[in-house]
Design a protein around this motif. Structure first.
Motif, PDB file in Angstrom:
ATOM      1  N   GLU A  29     -37.398  24.437   6.610  1.00 30.11           N
ATOM      2  CA  GLU A  29     -36.128  25.021   7.053  1.00 30.11           C
ATOM      3  C   GLU A  29     -36.349  26.441   7.570  1.00 30.11           C
ATOM      4  OE1 GLU A  29     -33.043  25.098   4.116  1.00 30.11           O
ATOM      5  OE2 GLU A  29     -31.470  25.044   5.654  1.00 30.11           O
ATOM      6  N   GLU A  30     -37.209  27.189   6.887  1.00 29.97           N
ATOM      7  CA  GLU A  30     -37.530  28.549   7.345  1.00 29.97           C
ATOM      8  C   GLU A  30     -38.099  28.529   8.760  1.00 29.97           C
ATOM      9  OE1 GLU A  30     -40.130  30.494   4.630  1.00 29.97           O
ATOM     10  OE2 GLU A  30     -38.665  30.473   3.005  1.00 29.97           O
ATOM     11  N   ALA A  31     -38.851  27.476   9.037  1.00 32.25           N
ATOM     12  CA  ALA A  31     -39.479  27.358  10.357  1.00 32.25           C
ATOM     13  C   ALA A  31     -38.495  26.801  11.386  1.00 32.25           C
ATOM     14  CB  ALA A  31     -40.706  26.470  10.259  1.00 32.25           C
ATOM     15  N   GLY A  32     -37.318  26.435  10.916  1.00 28.90           N
ATOM     16  CA  GLY A  32     -36.310  25.910  11.818  1.00 28.90           C
ATOM     17  C   GLY A  32     -36.546  24.476  12.246  1.00 28.90           C
ATOM     18  N   LEU A  33     -37.337  23.761  11.457  1.00 22.06           N
ATOM     19  CA  LEU A  33     -37.675  22.383  11.817  1.00 22.06           C
ATOM     20  C   LEU A  33     -36.691  21.374  11.248  1.00 22.06           C
ATOM     21  CD1 LEU A  33     -41.500  22.773  11.279  1.00 22.06           C
ATOM     22  CD2 LEU A  33     -40.331  22.508  13.460  1.00 22.06           C
ATOM     23  N   VAL A  34     -35.996  21.779  10.195  1.00 18.62           N
ATOM     24  CA  VAL A  34     -34.957  20.914   9.624  1.00 18.62           C
ATOM     25  C   VAL A  34     -33.710  21.752   9.359  1.00 18.62           C
ATOM     26  CG1 VAL A  34     -36.634  19.384   8.517  1.00 18.62           C
ATOM     27  CG2 VAL A  34     -35.664  21.302   7.244  1.00 18.62           C
ATOM     28  N   THR A  35     -32.596  21.054   9.233  1.00 16.93           N
ATOM     29  CA  THR A  35     -31.341  21.739   8.921  1.00 16.93           C
ATOM     30  C   THR A  35     -30.755  21.130   7.666  1.00 16.93           C
ATOM     31  OG1 THR A  35     -30.104  20.177  10.283  1.00 16.93           O
ATOM     32  CG2 THR A  35     -30.850  22.188  11.349  1.00 16.93           C
ATOM     33  N   SER A  36     -30.044  21.932   6.908  1.00 14.59           N
ATOM     34  CA  SER A  36     -29.449  21.416   5.676  1.00 14.59           C
ATOM     35  C   SER A  36     -27.945  21.599   5.712  1.00 14.59           C
ATOM     36  CB  SER A  36     -30.024  22.151   4.469  1.00 14.59           C
ATOM     37  OG  SER A  36     -29.574  23.482   4.452  1.00 14.59           O
ATOM     38  N   GLN A  37     -27.275  20.751   4.959  1.00 17.94           N
ATOM     39  CA  GLN A  37     -25.822  20.775   4.944  1.00 17.94           C
ATOM     40  C   GLN A  37     -25.308  20.235   3.617  1.00 17.94           C
ATOM     41  OE1 GLN A  37     -24.279  18.696   8.289  1.00 17.94           O
ATOM     42  NE2 GLN A  37     -22.162  19.373   7.982  1.00 17.94           N
ATOM     43  N   MET A  38     -24.689  21.105   2.874  1.00 22.90           N
ATOM     44  CA  MET A  38     -24.138  20.695   1.582  1.00 22.90           C
ATOM     45  C   MET A  38     -22.899  19.836   1.795  1.00 22.90           C
ATOM     46  SD  MET A  38     -25.012  21.304  -1.578  1.00 22.90           S
ATOM     47  CE  MET A  38     -25.977  22.362  -2.682  1.00 22.90           C
ATOM     48  N   GLU A  39     -22.841  18.734   1.058  1.00 20.80           N
ATOM     49  CA  GLU A  39     -21.676  17.866   1.175  1.00 20.80           C
ATOM     50  C   GLU A  39     -21.302  17.318  -0.185  1.00 20.80           C
ATOM     51  OE1 GLU A  39     -21.816  14.769   4.104  1.00 20.80           O
ATOM     52  OE2 GLU A  39     -22.718  16.108   5.586  1.00 20.80           O
ATOM     53  N   LEU A  40     -20.038  16.970  -0.334  1.00 23.05           N
ATOM     54  CA  LEU A  40     -19.596  16.373  -1.576  1.00 23.05           C
ATOM     55  C   LEU A  40     -19.493  14.865  -1.403  1.00 23.05           C
ATOM     56  CD1 LEU A  40     -16.858  18.886  -2.791  1.00 23.05           C
ATOM     57  CD2 LEU A  40     -19.019  18.312  -3.914  1.00 23.05           C
ATOM     58  N   SER A  41     -20.184  14.139  -2.268  1.00 21.16           N
ATOM     59  CA  SER A  41     -20.110  12.677  -2.198  1.00 21.16           C
ATOM     60  C   SER A  41     -18.747  12.240  -2.739  1.00 21.16           C
ATOM     61  CB  SER A  41     -21.233  12.066  -3.024  1.00 21.16           C
ATOM     62  OG  SER A  41     -21.017  12.338  -4.393  1.00 21.16           O
ATOM     63  N   PRO A  42     -18.364  10.987  -2.444  1.00 24.80           N
ATOM     64  CA  PRO A  42     -17.071  10.458  -2.895  1.00 24.80           C
ATOM     65  C   PRO A  42     -16.871  10.617  -4.398  1.00 24.80           C
ATOM     66  CG  PRO A  42     -18.106   8.931  -1.372  1.00 24.80           C
ATOM     67  CD  PRO A  42     -19.111   9.998  -1.659  1.00 24.80           C
TER      68      PRO A  42
END
Lengths: 94, 94
Positions: free
Chosen positions: B47-60
């Motif tokens: 992620e630091e290298a900008g190769l992946v992105t993260s996204q917090m989500e709430l499951s059902p």
DNA sequence: ATCATGTGTCAGTAAAATCTGACATGTGTC
DNA sequence: GACACATGTCAGATTTTACTGACACATGAT
């Protein structure tokens, strides 16, 4: 190849080599500012990765000089390429 | 970025992530077959290298899931690019 | 309350990469 | 022969990186 490039010294070696055109080990060590054994190690890795080429030559005064130069390469670094590269590592179930 | 890709696990993570589309940490750890703390470490570097992105989500069912996905990128890896990259490292006389 | 599942972090260890300071060898020059 | 300059290698120390096994915390279901 990727791990060969993942090092500041080696990047600097590539840059210097590209700027100078070609250079032999001892001279290059002075140009880059690192010890000869260390440079030798890095050049080894770069050559294994196919990023540089070496060529032994005899100088006019009889010294054996090992000239290095950057190889020509162009790789499109994309997610798909990485998938391909990962497949090379070792077969896995998934 | 180059050092982020210079690791078998991280390549495999990228490949798995690309194949799955997206995945959250615990699930991805199971898919890739490594421990969660270790995956967490690798994802951090990616992620630091900008190769992946993260996204917090709430499951059902209310669980907080941190989804990761591969970022879009395309870099033409050539000697000239390396010269450019080397210049970034630190000013030097030469 | 305990369990299952998710999140993250952190200290300590294991492994890998890096670096240094010798050593050995060769050639031409002083 | 001693010196200067080139080549390579290698054992050992150092530094990074990678990894493990806890721990802390949150939520919904049993």
């Amino acid at each position: 190849m990727l791990s060969a490039l993942a090092n500041p010294h080696r990047l600097r070696i590539m840059a210097t080599l590209k700027a100078e055109g070609r250079s032999y080990v001892s001279q290059l060590a002075r140009q880059v500012g690192i010890s000869r054994p260390l440079l030798h190690l890095h050049l080894q890795k770069l050559e294994e990765a196919g990023l540089v080429t070496s060529q032994m030559e005899l100088s006019p005064d009889g010294k054996a000089l090992n000239f290095f130069a950057v190889a020509d390469f162009a790789v499109e670094l994309t997610p798909d390429l990485l998938v391909q590269a990962a497949a090379t590592l070792s077969a896995r179930s998934e």
